[in-house]
Design an enzyme around this catalytic site. Structure first.
Site, PDB file in Angstrom:
ATOM      1  N   PHE A   3       4.907   9.482 127.000  1.00  0.00           N
ATOM      2  CA  PHE A   3       3.755  10.135 127.438  1.00  0.00           C
ATOM      3  C   PHE A   3       2.514   9.875 126.450  1.00  0.00           C
ATOM      4  O   PHE A   3       2.527  10.260 125.366  1.00  0.00           O
ATOM      5  CB  PHE A   3       4.198  11.492 127.766  1.00  0.00           C
ATOM      6  N   ASP A  19      10.517  14.381 122.366  1.00  0.00           N
ATOM      7  CA  ASP A  19      10.176  15.104 123.293  1.00  0.00           C
ATOM      8  C   ASP A  19      11.096  15.315 124.525  1.00  0.00           C
ATOM      9  O   ASP A  19      11.423  14.434 125.021  1.00  0.00           O
ATOM     10  CB  ASP A  19       8.842  14.286 123.824  1.00  0.00           C
ATOM     11  N   TYR A  53       7.589  23.985 132.198  1.00  0.00           N
ATOM     12  CA  TYR A  53       7.372  24.405 133.654  1.00  0.00           C
ATOM     13  C   TYR A  53       7.758  23.163 134.402  1.00  0.00           C
ATOM     14  O   TYR A  53       7.662  23.136 135.800  1.00  0.00           O
ATOM     15  CB  TYR A  53       5.945  24.311 133.922  1.00  0.00           C
ATOM     16  N   LYS A  54       8.720  22.381 134.099  1.00  0.00           N
ATOM     17  CA  LYS A  54       9.247  21.382 134.895  1.00  0.00           C
ATOM     18  C   LYS A  54      10.625  21.808 135.530  1.00  0.00           C
ATOM     19  O   LYS A  54      10.510  22.762 136.384  1.00  0.00           O
ATOM     20  CB  LYS A  54       9.485  20.092 134.021  1.00  0.00           C
ATOM     21  N   ARG A 102       7.761   9.022 141.849  1.00  0.00           N
ATOM     22  CA  ARG A 102       9.142   9.774 141.236  1.00  0.00           C
ATOM     23  C   ARG A 102       9.479  10.677 142.202  1.00  0.00           C
ATOM     24  O   ARG A 102       8.817  11.421 142.914  1.00  0.00           O
ATOM     25  CB  ARG A 102       8.735  10.271 139.963  1.00  0.00           C
TER      26      ARG A 102
END
Length: 421
Positions: free
Chosen positions: A125, A206, A231-232, A381
Site C-alpha cells: 500500500f 502490515d 476499520y476494515k 475487490r
C-alpha cells in the site's frame, strides 16, 4: 448457481445469526468490508455508553464509568491479542496505521555500518512506502538507494523466494504486508520471519488486510512488530483508532517516538520530565487516546470473541471459494480474470476480480445494490465478510454482475474511478 447449494450452506452456517447484529440495508449486498466494515449494534451500543460516561462523569470518566478511559487502550489490546496470536501485553490500541508505522520504524530501524537499507515490496500500500521513505530521509539516507523493493513476477503476487533472496547483508529492517491489498495474496509470515532472523534482520508486518479475517500466531512466530487499522474486518468505524504489536523480547527497547501516554501508568502523573516507559507495548503510545474513536471497538471485539477466528476463517474461505467458482462458471465469457491465489493458505479474505472495464463495472454494481471496491488499474475487490455475508449474498452478487455484463449496463459510465475508489 443452484438454490439448493447456497440454501444448504446457509442452513448449516454456525455464524449466520451474527448478521442480525449488523445494520445491513435490505436488498443491499455489501462486499466492501475489506475497505470499511459496517456498523454493528454492539459497536453502536458501546459508543453510546462511552458518550454517556462523558456526559455523566466529565473528567472522572478517565477512571469511572462503564469503560474507564485511562486504561481502555490496554484493555482493548488484550481483547485484540487472540486475533493475531499475541500475548495481551504485546498489543495496544493506539494511533493510526501510518503513525504507528512511523513509531515502529523509528524504533527498530537502526542503520549501522553496511546495514543501512529497508526492504519492502513493490505491491504494498502506498502509505507504507511514503512512511519508509520519510524515515530514511530523517536518517539522512537517500530512499532511492536505501529502500529496496521486491519485484512482482506477474504484477499481482510476491513470491516468498524473491523476498528471501533480497535479504542481503545490507538490509537492517523488513516491512511487508500480511495480505496484498489488491490481489488478496496471503504471505507466509512464519517462513519470512524465520528467514529474516537467520540473517539477523528485524521484520514487521502490515496487518490491515488480514486482522479479523485470517488467524495469526505472531508471538509463536517471533515476529518483531506489526501494525494495522481497525476499520476494515474489525468494524471499528471510519477513522477508528489503529493498533500495534511489539514482541515481548523488545520491551526494554525505548520507543523511537516517546510521548506522555507511553508512560508507566503509575508514574504518568508524577509529571516528571524524565520519561519512564510502560514495560509493555503500551510504551508505544504517544498522545492521549481518541476515546470516542475507540469506543465502537469495545462492542465489535466482543463479536469476534464470540465467533472465534477459527470459525470466521473457515467460513471466509468457503465464501471466497464459492465466489470464485461462480465467477468461473457464470462469468467466463465476459473477460474476467481472478487475480488472487486459489490455494486456501495463500488467500486472504477478498477476491481480486480483474477486468479492463473495472471502474465502470463497479459503478454499475452500485446501481444494482452491490457495494464493491475498485483499485487501479483494473481490480474489482469483493469481500464476503463472514460476520454479515451469506452464501446467498455471494450467489446474488454474481447473478447481478452477470446481468450487468449481459445487458452491458456498464457502458453508460466512463471507465474512470471516482474520487474515492
Amino acid at each position: 448457481m443452484t438454490q439448493e447449494y447456497w440454501s444448504e450452506m446457509d442452513g448449516k452456517d454456525e455464524l449466520k445469526h451474527f448478521k442480525e447484529n449488523f445494520y445491513v440495508k435490505k436488498d443491499l449486498l455489501y462486499m466492501d468490508g475489506n475497505s470499511l466494515g459496517i456498523l454493528s449494534k454492539n459497536a453502536e451500543k458501546t459508543l453510546t455508553e462511552v458518550l454517556n460516561d462523558w456526559k455523566n462523569f466529565g473528567i472522572d470518566g478517565w477512571t469511572a464509568g462503564q469503560h474507564p478511559w485511562f486504561t481502555l487502550s490496554e484493555q482493548l489490546g488484550g481483547k485484540m491479542a487472540p486475533l493475531i496470536g499475541a500475548h495481551s501485553d504485546e498489543v495496544i490500541v493506539t494511533g493510526s496505521t501510518t503513525g504507528n508505522l512511523h513509531q515502529l520504524v523509528s524504533t527498530f530501524f537502526k542503520p549501522a555500518g553496511t546495514k543501512t537499507k529497508i526492504l519492502a515490496d513493490e505491491l504494498t500500500f502506498p502509505s507504507d512506502i511514503y512512511a519508509l521513505k520519510s524515515q530514511l530521509q530523517l536518517k539522512g539516507l537517500n530512499p532511492a538507494a536505501h529502500l529496496l523493493s521486491v519485484k512482482s513476477r506477474d504484477g499481482r503476487l510476491i513470491e516468498e523466494e524473491d523476498v528471501i533472496s533480497a535479504m542481503t547483508e545490507e538490509v537492517a529492517l523488513i516491512v511487508l504486508p500480511s495480505v496484498l491489498y489488491r490481489s488478496g495474496q496471503l504471505l507466509d509470515m512464519q517462513r519470512l520471519t524465520a528467514e529474516a532472523h537467520k540473517r539477523g534482520i528485524l521484520i514487521g508486518f502490515d496487518l490491515c488486510h488480514s486482522i479479523g479475517a485470517v488467524p495469526h500466531q505472531l508471538s509463536d512466530w517471533e515476529v518483531d512488530f506489526a501494525f494495522w487499522c481497525n476499520y476494515k474486518y474489525l468494524n471499528g468505524g471510519p477513522g477508528s483508532v489503529a493498533g500495534l504489536y511489539v514482541n515481548r523480547k523488545h520491551f526494554k527497547t525505548v520507543p523511537g517516538l516517546t510521548g506522555w501516554f507511553g508512560s508507566n501508568k503509575e508514574k504518568q502523573f508524577d509529571m516528571s520530565h524524565e520519561f519512564v516507559p510502560a514495560d509493555t507495548s503500551g510504551a508505544y503510545q504517544m498522545g492521549t487516546p481518541h476515546v470516542l474513536s475507540t469506543a465502537p471497538l469495545i462492542g465489535s471485539l466482543d463479536l469476534f470473541a464470540e465467533a472465534g477466528m477459527a470459525r470466521l476463517r473457515e467460513k471466509s474461505l468457503q465464501l471466497t471459494r464459492y465466489l470464485m467458482e461462480l465467477i468461473e462458471s457464470e462469468l467466463s465469457s465476459f473477460g474476467f480474470h481472478i487475480g488472487n491465489p486459489r490455494e486456501d493458505n495463500r488467500r486472504g479474505g477478498h477476491v481480486c476480480l480483474e477486468h479492463p472495464e473495472a471502474a465502470r463495472i463497479c459503478k454499475a454494481l452500485k446501481e444494482n445494490q452491490v457495494v464493491p471496491d475498485f483499485r487501479a488499474p483494473n481490480v474489482i475487490r469483493l469481500a464476503p465478510v463472514p460476520l454479515y455475508v451469506s452464501f446467498q449474498d455471494v450467489h446474488d452478487t454474481v447473478a447481478r454482475l452477470k446481468k450487468i455484463m449481459g445487458e452491458k449496463q456498464y457502458e453508460k459510465y466512463p471507465n474512470v474511478r471516482e474520487v474515492i475508489a
